[in-house]
Enzyme design. Structure first.
Site, PDB file in Angstrom:
ATOM      1  N   ASP A  31       0.835  -1.201   0.000  1.00 45.57           N
ATOM      2  CA  ASP A  31       0.000   0.000   0.000  1.00 45.57           C
ATOM      3  C   ASP A  31       0.872   1.255   0.000  1.00 45.57           C
ATOM      4  O   ASP A  31       2.051   1.211   0.339  1.00 45.57           O
ATOM      5  CB  ASP A  31      -0.895   0.026   1.244  1.00 45.57           C
ATOM      6  N   TYR A  33       7.081  -8.912   7.896  1.00 45.18           N
ATOM      7  CA  TYR A  33       6.567  -7.567   8.167  1.00 45.18           C
ATOM      8  C   TYR A  33       6.919  -7.108   9.570  1.00 45.18           C
ATOM      9  O   TYR A  33       7.096  -7.919  10.484  1.00 45.18           O
ATOM     10  CB  TYR A  33       5.032  -7.560   8.098  1.00 45.18           C
ATOM     11  N   TYR A  68      -3.413 -10.270   3.960  1.00 37.68           N
ATOM     12  CA  TYR A  68      -3.619  -8.853   4.296  1.00 37.68           C
ATOM     13  C   TYR A  68      -3.252  -8.625   5.758  1.00 37.68           C
ATOM     14  O   TYR A  68      -3.956  -9.095   6.655  1.00 37.68           O
ATOM     15  CB  TYR A  68      -5.073  -8.454   4.055  1.00 37.68           C
TER      16      TYR A  68
END
Ligand code: ZN
Length: 343
Positions: free
Chosen positions: A166, A232, A302
């Site tokens: 994103d 992440y 996600y």
């Protein structure tokens, strides 16, 4: 897509007219080529093939160029029917990895979804993009494009990422694989190390490129179709004080996560339930309400939704484990890892 140039006439009284062909190709620096002939007459085709081959092997212009069957830089077609040379200048493909060091940079340019890049809607200034036509201010593609356009004397470049993060997510570590299609390049020999250094210096703190390399045309499909597990870092913000032990019990375990298409992307994608997995690798408390978590996930998982639960569309979630509402305040991709077959 190759850049096509038509040169006519190509033949006069059965003889090749090669002057225009050479004068156009002279401005391109290329090293490999292929030739073809189009004619409805087999005998004529054979005769012209011989003439064309003789010309190519004798003319000084073609001396330094190599005839190849696969992935030529330039393809010359003698179209006997049209009496023309149809020249295809094939794009140069480059692969590499990019890092995005700042939030607020998109991967590629996005046109406004309402006005489709016209800036006007129903006769008025489009209120979604404020007449700006695009929704992104900066993108990796637009930031790096001018350097490649200049170095390769090219028309434009197309950007193909191995997935995307994103706009508000940083891409750190070794970066994300990407491929570039450099359209209609007049220059092919470019020192990619020097170009990389130049780009990284100019875009310092924003975007960094690594491991730039020349590649074959099939590299684009390889890059865009590969599945990668990811690592992440997420900063989780909770509405109430966080009970760390509720997260600690999950550290190191591979959790199966079922995700339905998130609310925020629902408009663009078909609703589908997908199986994913997440490994919570590390938990670092930041304050009573904030905790930094490190995750490894399956391709396409996600993460923002895995944190918040997305109103039951991600099961389980960090919010569910903690038993309190949470949001993902910051997200960084730390690694785009080796390929993983999904099916
Ligand atoms: Zn608009």
């Amino acid at each position: 897509m190759p850049h096509e140039i038509r040169l006519s006439p190509a033949l006069e009284e059965g003889k090749l007219l090669t002057h225009a062909l050479e004068s156009v190709l002279k401005s391109y620096s290329f090293s490999s080529f292929s030739i073809g002939i189009r004619s409805n007459d087999a005998a004529l085709k054979a005769a012209y093939r011989e003439q064309l081959q003789q010309y190519v092997s004798a003319a000084p212009f073609w001396k330094s160029k190599k005839p190849v069957l696969d992935a030529p830089h330039v393809h010359v077609l003698l179209d006997v029917v049209l009496n023309a040379f149809v020249v295809d200048i094939f794009p140069q493909i480059i692969v590499g990895r990019y890092c995005k060091l700042q939030r607020g940079i998109a991967q590629t340019r996005h046109f406004c979804y309402q006005c489709k890049g016209r800036g006007k809607w129903n006769g008025k200034t489009c209120e979604i993009c404020n007449g700006e036509k695009i929704l992104t201010k900066d993108s990796v593609q637009e930031l790096i494009a001018p350097f490649f356009v200049k170095a390769f004397s090219a028309k434009e470049i197309l950007f193909h990422g191995a997935g995307r993060e994103d706009v508000d997510v940083r891409m750190l570590g070794e970066g994300r694989p990407f491929a570039l299609t450099i359209e209609n390049p007049f220059v092919r020999k470019v020192d990619l190390r020097a170009l990389e250094e130049k780009i990284n210096e100019a875009l310092q703190g924003k975007v960094e490129l690594h491991a730039l390399a020349f590649a074959a045309p099939d590299a684009v499909a390889k890059v865009t179709q590969a599945y990668h597990t990811k690592r992440y870092r997420a900063l989780v913000h909770a509405e109430k004080p966080i009970a760390l032990e509720k997260l600690h019990t999950h550290v190191g375990n591979k959790a199966d996560v079922v995700q339905t298409t998130p609310i925020r992307v629902e408009k663009r994608r078909v609703m589908k339930e997908r199986p994913h997995w997440v490994v919570l690798e590390k938990v670092v408390p930041k304050s009573a309400h904030e905790v930094e978590i490190f995750l490894q996930t399956s391709a396409g998982c996600y993460v923002k939704e895995f944190v918040s639960g997305d109103e039951g569309r991600s099961v389980p979630s960090i919010a569910e484990w903690l038993g309190i509402p949470c949001v993902c305040k910051e997200l960084d991709v730390l690694a785009v890892e080796e390929s993983e077959r999904m099916f």
